[in-house]
Each structure stands twice: as structure tokens, then as C-alpha cells.
Design an enzyme around this catalytic site. Structure first.
Site, PDB file in Angstrom:
ATOM      1  N   CYS A  40      46.966  54.315  41.845  1.00 38.14           N
ATOM      2  CA  CYS A  40      48.044  54.723  42.753  1.00 38.14           C
ATOM      3  C   CYS A  40      48.502  53.535  43.574  1.00 38.14           C
ATOM      4  CB  CYS A  40      47.560  55.842  43.659  1.00 38.14           C
ATOM      5  SG  CYS A  40      47.038  57.250  42.698  1.00 38.14           S
ATOM      6  N   GLU A  41      49.126  52.607  42.910  1.00 39.97           N
ATOM      7  CA  GLU A  41      49.502  51.344  43.541  1.00 39.97           C
ATOM      8  C   GLU A  41      50.594  50.737  42.673  1.00 39.97           C
ATOM      9  OE1 GLU A  41      48.875  48.707  46.504  1.00 39.97           O
ATOM     10  OE2 GLU A  41      47.354  50.247  46.196  1.00 39.97           O
ATOM     11  N   GLY A  53      31.659  28.696  35.047  1.00 34.96           N
ATOM     12  CA  GLY A  53      31.607  30.156  34.903  1.00 34.96           C
ATOM     13  C   GLY A  53      32.646  30.566  33.876  1.00 34.96           C
ATOM     14  N   ARG A  54      33.906  30.481  34.316  1.00 39.05           N
ATOM     15  CA  ARG A  54      35.030  30.892  33.471  1.00 39.05           C
ATOM     16  C   ARG A  54      34.997  30.269  32.072  1.00 39.05           C
ATOM     17  NH1 ARG A  54      39.845  32.108  36.067  1.00 39.05           N
ATOM     18  NH2 ARG A  54      39.033  30.909  37.823  1.00 39.05           N
TER      19      ARG A  54
HETATM   20  C1  LIG Z   1      30.175  26.952  43.980  1.00 41.49           C
HETATM   21  C2  LIG Z   1      30.824  27.410  42.729  1.00 41.49           C
HETATM   22  N1  LIG Z   1      30.301  27.026  41.556  1.00 41.49           N
HETATM   23  C3  LIG Z   1      30.840  27.440  40.392  1.00 41.49           C
HETATM   24  C4  LIG Z   1      31.948  28.268  40.364  1.00 41.49           C
HETATM   25  C5  LIG Z   1      32.492  28.703  39.048  1.00 41.49           C
HETATM   26  O1  LIG Z   1      33.803  28.358  38.881  1.00 41.49           O
HETATM   27  P1  LIG Z   1      34.536  28.585  37.491  1.00 41.49           P
HETATM   28  O2  LIG Z   1      34.299  29.993  37.066  1.00 41.49           O
HETATM   29  O3  LIG Z   1      35.956  28.335  37.820  1.00 41.49           O
HETATM   30  O4  LIG Z   1      33.949  27.611  36.525  1.00 41.49           O
HETATM   31  C6  LIG Z   1      32.544  28.683  41.579  1.00 41.49           C
HETATM   32  C7  LIG Z   1      33.722  29.554  41.567  1.00 41.49           C
HETATM   33  O5  LIG Z   1      34.252  30.005  42.535  1.00 41.49           O
HETATM   34  C8  LIG Z   1      31.954  28.247  42.794  1.00 41.49           C
HETATM   35  O6  LIG Z   1      32.463  28.611  43.969  1.00 41.49           O
END
Ligand SMILES: Cc1ncc(COP(=O)(O)O)c(C=O)c1O
Length: 429
Positions: free
Chosen positions: A352-353, A283-284
Site C-alpha cells: 500500500c505505497e 558483500g555485493r
Molecule cells: C564496513 C563495510 N564492509 C563491507 C561492506 C560491504 O559492501 P559491499 O556489499 O558494497 O561490498 C559494507 C557495506 O556497507 C561496509 O559498511
């Protein structure tokens, strides 16, 4: 401390002109701020596509984009066009992906507590894979199929009792997790046997996700050995190692590239004799460095002898990571990108934190004043997607830039959007 922004944190197409003005995808950031307002998420479309292509090449058996990192219709379509599956973790993520035109069979459905109605929809639309996270979920699928729903293709998410961290690798502690079926005491084997014996599902694989923001490919290599040892006697078709590849957020950090990650994982799997398809779910690593967020400075407050607070027009509602994880970010002025950053500040939002912090300890050029633009790079992952309406903040717009064109893909929320679900203040008078 005096430093200049490490330009490698910027998206691939970043270009700085002789006056220090930054453009991404051929679009000048100050012009984008003028046209779309601030706060604004700016994504470099070429960077997104390039990371998707790297992922597809690195994992030829198949790779999913983990939509939790950043999801909107444009992102779902882009990842699908580039040949990735989409990892979705709720009925809401399924809904967005389908609405964007991604075929259901390209979805991989995750989650530790998928509700009966989410599962029912997933079965009815025919999602490609369901990653079963618990025995309760397996029973839910049995019940739905017995009641006439189509039977799904499934993987089982195991919890192998290991966890890869940024710089460490823990063997203990990870068993204490809400995710997955533990391998301890044979629970995961029982789950595999039950799924295999069931006519309500077709078990094709094993899944494990061993951590996030992992900087060391050796952690993945060791993880795959443990997972492969579990999977070997099962003779399964597919082995998914989840996501978790880290990215550099601040000066001094370095992370493996997607090709390096893929090679390490696949080599490690080959070395222990894995014959199954090796899949992954970044993802990241796909989206984080593709974007930055532009803000406008609203106030500057000096606390003599202690620190300077620079407040901008966003905050924890568009990037909760500093508050949630203590994460660090760089800050720079996109009109003088390469200027020396001499002034120590804390970048804060408008909520507000007291903990509403965007950068705990940053430096900006001395000349920055109220009304100027500031930007934080590497905000493409878990910012927009984890954002909120705290203080009834209107969530920012998102633009994709490419070849000198800016495409508004998510418009800024309006005050009226804030009323759409309010059945008292929002009802017509
Ligand atoms: C099952 C699973 N797959 C993929 C990801 C994606 O992780 P990342 O964004 O760190 O690559 C996550 C992130 O929490 C996850 O829980």
C-alpha cells in the site's frame, strides 16, 4: 525500445533451452516456482562458491564476506567453507553465524553503535576481530574488560575523508559520516595511541570502507594511497579496505571482476610500500548476481497514454533497493527468456505505497499476461537481507540450486510466523 535480456546478468550456471525456458543450477525456474511458490529467491550455489574462491585468491592475506548483503545459515556456512572470514555488523548477525557453526574467531565485528550487550557477547564468545568505530566504543570495551571479559583483537575504522562513488571520487563530504574516526584534526591518531596504550585490547590494524557499488578500480587505488599514507608511520600488521566493489544490474553496465579489484588494490598498496596484510570485505560482489527473484503477475493496469503497471506478488518487502536508492533492474519472463521485450512497463509490488516499485522503467515481452512468471536478475544482495514484513507480507523462501537439486535454505514465512511475537493476537486463546 526493443531489447532482449543481457544473459551476462544471470547467474553462472544459467541455461536457456530452445523454447526459451531458463534453468539455474540445472533446475527449471517454472518448476521451482511451482514447488516453492512465489516470490522466490533462487541462488546459484556454484556461482556463490566461485565468487568466494575468487575473493580468497584475490586477497591471499585474508578476506571476509560482508554478511549484511545476504545472510542465512546456508550462506554463512558456504562462505566459511570457502575460507572467508565473516563480517558481521550486529549481535543478530553474530547469532546467525554462530548458529550456523562458524567459529567465533572467524568473525569480524563491525558497526557504528555496538551496544554494551552486543560487545559483551562478542568478547565472551571470542570474535576474531572487533573493528572499533568510535571512542565511546573503545571506552565500552575498556569497561567490559575491566569487569572480567576477555580482551579482544581490534582494528580501528578510520574515516579518511574520501568517498568512492560509482563514477566519481569525492574528497569532501565524506567526513560528514556517522562511520569511523576521522583523520581530520588528528582524531584517528589519538584513537590509535589510546588503543596501543590500553591493556584491554590488542590493536592489529586499520580499516576503512570508502563506498559501495564502486565501478572504477582507480577509486580504490586512490583510496588505498590515502589510507596507506595514514597507516605508514603506525607500522600496523593489517590494513582492511572494506568492501564496495560494484556489480552490473542492468543492460550497459559493466563492473570490474573480483580478481581485477584484488590486483588493483594489492598493486596500489605495494606501490606505496605497504607491508601490512591487505584484507577486504566484499558483500555485493559475492552474492548479487548469484540470485534472481521469481514473481507471479497478479494484475496489469494500463493508464492510457502514460504507462502500464504490472503488479506482482512481492515488492518493496523483498527488494527495497529501487525505493531506497532509485536502483534499476531488468525484468524478463523466465519461460521465454530470450524473447524480445517490447512492452514498456513499470513493475510494481502489492504494498500500500505508490512508491512500491521493483523496476521503474522496464520492458517485457508483449505476450506476458496475468498469472505468468516474471523474474528480476541480480537480486542476491541487499534484497532478502533488507526485506521487511510491511503489510504483514510473509517473507519469501530462499532456495540454493546446484546440479539439478534445489535445497530450501529459508522457508517462506507463514501467517503463524507473523503472530509469534504478538502477545495479544498471537497468544493461545
Ligand atoms: C564496513 C563495510 N564492509 C563491507 C561492506 C560491504 O559492501 P559491499 O556489499 O558494497 O561490498 C559494507 C557495506 O556497507 C561496509 O559498511
Amino acid at each position: 525500445m526493443v531489447s532482449v535480456l543481457p544473459l551476462q546478468l544471470l547467474p553462472d550456471t544459467a541455461a536457456v533451452d530452445s523454447s526459451g525456458k531458463l534453468s539455474i543450477g540445472g533446475c527449471d525456474l517454472s518448476a521451482l516456482a511451482g514447488e516453492f511458490g512465489t516470490p522466490l529467491f533462487v541462488y546459484d550455489e556454484a556461482h556463490l562458491r566461485s565468487r568466494c574462491r575468487e575473493a580468497v585468491a584475490a586477497f591471499p592475506d585474508g578476506v571476509a564476506y560482508a554478511t549484511k548483503a545476504f545472510l542465512c545459515g546456508a550462506m554463512a556456512r558456504l562462505a566459511h567453507e570457502e575460507g572467508l572470514l565473516l563480517d558481521v555488523a550486529t549481535g543478530g548477525e553474530i547469532h546467525i553465524a554462530l548458529a550456523a557453526g562458524v567459529p567465533a574467531d572467524r568473525l569480524v565485528f563491525h558497526g557504528n553503535n555496538k551496544s554494551p550487550s552486543e560487545l559483551s557477547r562478542a568478547l565472551e564468545v571470542g570474535v576474531g576481530r572487533i573493528v572499533i568505530d568510535s571512542m565511546v566504543e573503545m571506552d565500552r570495551i575498556e569497561t567490559l574488560v575491566a569487569a572480567g571479559a576477555p580482551s579482544p583483537t581490534v582494528l580501528i575504522r578510520i574515516n579518511p575523508g574520501i568517498e568512492a562513488h560509482t563514477h566519481e571520487y569525492l574528497r569532501t563530504g565524506a567526513a560528514d559520516s556517522k562511520f569511523g574516526i576521522t583523520t581530520e584534526g588528528g582524531a584517528a591518531e589519538v584513537a590509535v595511541e589510546q588503543a596501543r596504550a590500553s591493556s584491554a585490547m590488542d590493536l592489529i590494524g586499520i580499516h576503512a570502507h570508502v563506498g559501495s557499488q564502486v565501478f572504477d578500480v582507480a577509486s580504490f587505488e586512490r583510496a588505498i594511497e590515502v589510507i596507506a599514507r595514514f597507516a605508514a608511520p603506525l607500522d600496523i600488521e593489517e590494513l582492511s579496505i572494506g568492501g564496495g566493489l560494484g556489480v552490473a544490474y542492468v543492460e550497459g553496465e559493466t563492473a570490474p571482476t573480483i580478481p581485477e579489484w584484488g590486483k588493483a588494490v594489492i598493486d596500489a598498496a605495494m606501490a606505496v610500500g605497504v607491508r601490512a596484510r591487505i584484507m577486504a570485505e566484499p558483500g555485493r560482489a559475492i552474492v548479487a548476481q548469484a540470485a534472481l527473484t521469481i514473481y507471479t503477475v497478479g494484475t496489469i493496469k494500463e493508464v492510457p497514454g502514460i504507462r502500464t503497471y504490472v503488479s506482482v506478488d512481492g515488492g518493496m518487502s523483498d527488494n527495497p533497493r529501487p525505493v531506497l536508492y532509485g536502483s534499476g533492474y531488468e525484468v524478463f519472463a523466465p519461460l521465454s527468456t530470450t524473447a524480445e521485450r517490447t512492452r514498456p512497463i513499470r513493475l510494481v509490488g502489492k504494498h500500500c505505497e505508490s512508491g512500491d516499485v521493483l523496476a521503474w522503467s522496464a520492458h517485457i515481452p508483449d505476450a506476458v499476461k496475468v498469472g505468468d512468471l516474471l523474474a528480476t536478475p541480480v537480486t542476491g544482495a541487499y534484497g532478502h537481507s533488507m526485506g521487511s514484513n510491511y503489510n504483514m507480507a510473509r517473507r519469501p523462501a530462499v532456495v540454493f540450486v546446484e546440479g539439478g537439486n534445489a535445497r530450501l535454505v529459508v522457508r517462506r514465512e507463514t501467517d503463524d510466523d507473523l503472530l509469534t511475537r504478538d502477545l495479544v493476537a498471537g497468544s493461545p486463546s
